[in-house]
Design a protein around this motif. Structure first.
Motif, PDB file in Angstrom:
ATOM      1  N   GLU A  54     -10.370 -62.729   9.428  1.00 12.72           N
ATOM      2  CA  GLU A  54      -9.300 -62.922   8.455  1.00 12.72           C
ATOM      3  C   GLU A  54      -7.959 -63.135   9.148  1.00 12.72           C
ATOM      4  O   GLU A  54      -7.136 -63.902   8.702  1.00 12.72           O
ATOM      5  N   LEU A  55      -7.757 -62.399  10.242  1.00 16.23           N
ATOM      6  CA  LEU A  55      -6.460 -62.477  10.913  1.00 16.23           C
ATOM      7  C   LEU A  55      -6.646 -62.978  12.342  1.00 16.23           C
ATOM      8  O   LEU A  55      -7.058 -62.225  13.215  1.00 16.23           O
ATOM      9  N   PRO A  56      -6.350 -64.234  12.590  1.00 18.71           N
ATOM     10  CA  PRO A  56      -6.520 -64.741  13.953  1.00 18.71           C
ATOM     11  C   PRO A  56      -5.490 -64.119  14.898  1.00 18.71           C
ATOM     12  O   PRO A  56      -4.429 -63.691  14.464  1.00 18.71           O
ATOM     13  N   ARG A  73      -5.251 -56.794  19.153  1.00 16.56           N
ATOM     14  CA  ARG A  73      -5.951 -56.016  18.117  1.00 16.56           C
ATOM     15  C   ARG A  73      -5.446 -54.581  18.069  1.00 16.56           C
ATOM     16  O   ARG A  73      -5.324 -53.988  17.006  1.00 16.56           O
ATOM     17  N   VAL A 105       2.426 -64.435  11.392  1.00 11.65           N
ATOM     18  CA  VAL A 105       1.487 -65.271  12.120  1.00 11.65           C
ATOM     19  C   VAL A 105       1.674 -66.702  11.659  1.00 11.65           C
ATOM     20  O   VAL A 105       1.773 -66.968  10.466  1.00 11.65           O
ATOM     21  N   MET A 129      -2.383 -56.531   6.835  1.00 16.95           N
ATOM     22  CA  MET A 129      -2.406 -56.111   8.235  1.00 16.95           C
ATOM     23  C   MET A 129      -1.089 -55.455   8.638  1.00 16.95           C
ATOM     24  O   MET A 129      -1.068 -54.494   9.401  1.00 16.95           O
ATOM     25  N   LEU A 137      -2.293 -70.981  10.438  1.00 13.55           N
ATOM     26  CA  LEU A 137      -3.347 -71.668  11.150  1.00 13.55           C
ATOM     27  C   LEU A 137      -4.271 -72.331  10.127  1.00 13.55           C
ATOM     28  O   LEU A 137      -4.504 -71.765   9.054  1.00 13.55           O
ATOM     29  N   VAL A 181      -3.577 -61.390   3.476  1.00 15.16           N
ATOM     30  CA  VAL A 181      -4.194 -60.723   4.625  1.00 15.16           C
ATOM     31  C   VAL A 181      -3.126 -60.275   5.603  1.00 15.16           C
ATOM     32  O   VAL A 181      -3.150 -59.152   6.116  1.00 15.16           O
ATOM     33  N   VAL A 188     -11.209 -53.291  13.095  1.00 13.88           N
ATOM     34  CA  VAL A 188     -10.416 -54.518  12.953  1.00 13.88           C
ATOM     35  C   VAL A 188     -11.040 -55.665  13.741  1.00 13.88           C
ATOM     36  O   VAL A 188     -11.160 -56.778  13.240  1.00 13.88           O
ATOM     37  N   ASP A 189     -11.457 -55.372  14.983  1.00 12.71           N
ATOM     38  CA  ASP A 189     -11.996 -56.458  15.812  1.00 12.71           C
ATOM     39  C   ASP A 189     -13.513 -56.578  15.717  1.00 12.71           C
ATOM     40  O   ASP A 189     -14.079 -57.569  16.184  1.00 12.71           O
ATOM     41  N   ARG A 236     -11.446 -59.399  11.654  1.00  8.58           N
ATOM     42  CA  ARG A 236     -11.006 -60.265  12.751  1.00  8.58           C
ATOM     43  C   ARG A 236     -11.001 -61.726  12.353  1.00  8.58           C
ATOM     44  O   ARG A 236     -10.209 -62.518  12.845  1.00  8.58           O
TER      45      ARG A 236
END
Lengths: 334, 200
Positions: free
Chosen positions: A6-8, B45, B106, B126, B109, B122, B149-150, A4
């Motif tokens: 690692e990937l926002p 997620r 994504v 994913m 950020l 990453v 994952v979360d 989590r």
């Protein structure tokens, strides 16, 4: 191990959140309204059955009373218009299966809201509409000034800006008719794309007095507080260029379509015989209006005339579609 | 901007829920704004992207606000809302015909510790992971994404999915087994995720 950090989570924009919030509460209002309608339709039946059983009244007499009541109800059969207003706060209303989010300082009229209403006139301000798919029903129409928006099932916003309007489509596709030109506005698009002409954009919005929501039996008022001026002598703030005058007349005819179609047709007829680009638009508008009024034969004649005279015209494609629709509906009229 | 949920006491949450159930529009909007970030995170997620996210969030809140009267304060409001979100996601995944699903790019950020190349890796991992998750049953996917994952504890996942911890462990284990082969063959994925199917 977790990933989590690692990937926002990719955030949603505020615009998206606004859309979600509006859509969520629209759906809740729709369900709430549906529940109320179901309750209301169930209640009289229960009461009727209970009364009949208790008092021993013959069913036939009750049915006769019901018919008598139905026949004597004064409003029955007459169009009833509903005027909605919002002062400082927005209001949410369901009219039939159409959800209307009326923005602050806005007012609109739903024509014949108890019948098969499909016409809304925006007097001032803006509103967001959610229209369920209208399969086998007339298109839902919103008029704002001289702009006409037709939908068959979608979510969109119309803001009146003087005599014109701004249309934002959120879902589906709407058709905007203005100045005789028809354009499709898809989800995410806005009409008009370009800036408004200075003459229109600079015009202050009309200040129609905002009254309480009420039913009225009169036909919907014209969007403007004063009737459209249709004279050969244009006033000071109206254009003097012949083409601009024709455009002005065309817009006024467009406004009159709902309240006085015969007069609108007269103006279109006059424009269709004059030189310039507006003749084509007027001829097409006549055909379209006649079709809407159910005068298929006349509509077909006018649209065919348009196609003969302007086979490459801006509305040729639409005219062909309408002719095809008429032919499919009434093949004997070919 | 994503709003963070304001922490309320159990009593306050119950009071808010009662107002919402009574049809108080202001309270309903308050609940929406309080819980929206949490709902989004849970759905993100599980789904792996913002595709169709607006519909899913909307469905979740319509369900939440329609059934808020049944919230009894046995868990936190956030957990109760998450339960609804997981149910909405499960329904969506179960009825989805086209399994073409991908992780959206994504936005970059700022990260003080990781370089852009690592972040790109990453994201690619994913994308591949969620492509693999598309092939497994929705209930295994939900347990796996929320726990692995979360990083949520097994107990929390059990509360959200309304099952026992044993069942959640079993689902995560099964999901791992289904994914292990693919992960072990994929160097990008194996760098990010463990492959020991028996490790929970």
């Amino acid at each position: 191990m977790t990933v989590r950090k690692e990937l926002p989570v990719e955030p949603l924009s505020e615009t998206a959140w606004r859309r979600i919030e509006v859509a969520t509460f629209q759906e809740l209002a729709r369900r709430d309204n549906l529940r109320r309608v179901q309750e209301a339709s169930a209640r009289p039946r229960r009461r009727f059955v209970g009364m009949a059983a208790f008092a021993g009244v013959p069913l036939a007499a009750a049915a006769a009373s019901l018919l008598l009541w139905w026949a004597q109800t004064p409003e029955r059969g007459e169009p009833r218009d509903l005027r909605l207003t919002a002062r400082e706060q927005a209001t949410d209303t369901m009219v039939g299966d159409v959800y209307i989010h009326l923005e602050p300082r806005s007012a609109l009229v739903v024509a014949d809201h108890q019948g098969s209403s499909s016409l809304v006139l925006i007097e001032q301000g803006a509103a967001v509409f959610s229209v369920t798919p209208r399969v086998n029903r007339p298109a839902f129409v919103v008029r704002a000034g001289s702009v006409r928006v037709e939908v068959v099932g979608t979510r969109f916003r119309v803001e009146r800006q003087g005599d014109t309007a701004r249309v934002d489509t959120y879902q589906g596709v709407v058709r905007v008719l203005s100045a005789g030109i028809s354009r499709s506005v898809s989800a995410g698009q806005t009409w008009p794309q370009a800036e408004l002409p200075a003459q229109v954009a600079d015009r202050a919005p009309e200040q129609t007095p905002v009254a309480e929501t009420s039913d009225r039996t009169a036909r919907p008022e014209r969007p403007s507080a004063t009737p459209p001026r249709i004279s050969s002598r244009p006033p000071q703030d109206e254009p003097r260029d012949p083409n601009e005058i024709r455009r002005f007349l065309f817009d006024q005819a467009s406004v009159l379509e709902a309240s006085d179609p015969e007069r609108a047709l007269d103006i279109y007829q006059r424009l269709s015989t004059e030189p310039g680009d507006w003749a084509a638009n007027a001829l097409y508008a006549m055909g379209r209006l006649e079709l809407e009024r159910g005068h298929d034969a006349n509509a077909q004649r006018l649209l065919q005339s348009y196609l003969d005279r302007y086979p490459q015209g801006a509305n040729a494609s639409d005219a062909r579609s309408l002719v095809t629709r008429i032919e499919e509906r009434s093949p004997v009229r070919k | 901007m994503v709003q963070s949920a304001t922490s309320l006491s159990v009593g306050q949450e119950l009071e808010l829920a009662q107002f919402c159930a009574g049809g108080d529009k202001d309270a309903q909007r308050e609940l929406f704004r309080q819980q929206r970030a949490q709902v989004h995170r849970t759905l993100y997620r599980i789904m792996g992207s913002n595709r169709q996210m607006e519909d899913l969030v909307q469905d979740t809140f319509v369900e939440v606000l329609s059934s808020i009267g049944s919230f009894a304060g046995k868990s936190s409001l956030a957990t109760w809302v998450d339960t609804v979100a997981a149910r909405v996601a499960y329904r969506h995944l179960s009825r989805r015909d086209a399994r073409a699903w991908y992780v959206q790019a994504v936005d970059d950020l700022p990260s003080p510790t990781r370089d852009p190349e690592h972040q790109q890796g990453v994201r690619e991992a994913m994308r591949r992971l969620y492509a693999a998750l598309d092939r497994i049953d929705a209930k295994y996917r939900i347990a796996y994404t929320l726990h692995v994952v979360d990083g949520r504890p097994i107990q929390d996942v059990a509360r959200i999915t309304k099952t026992s911890t044993i069942v959640v462990k079993s689902r995560v284990w099964r999901a791992r087994r289904m994914l292990d082969e693919r992960i072990s063959r994929d160097p990008v994925l194996s760098e990010l995720l463990p492959t020991k199917a028996d490790k929970i």
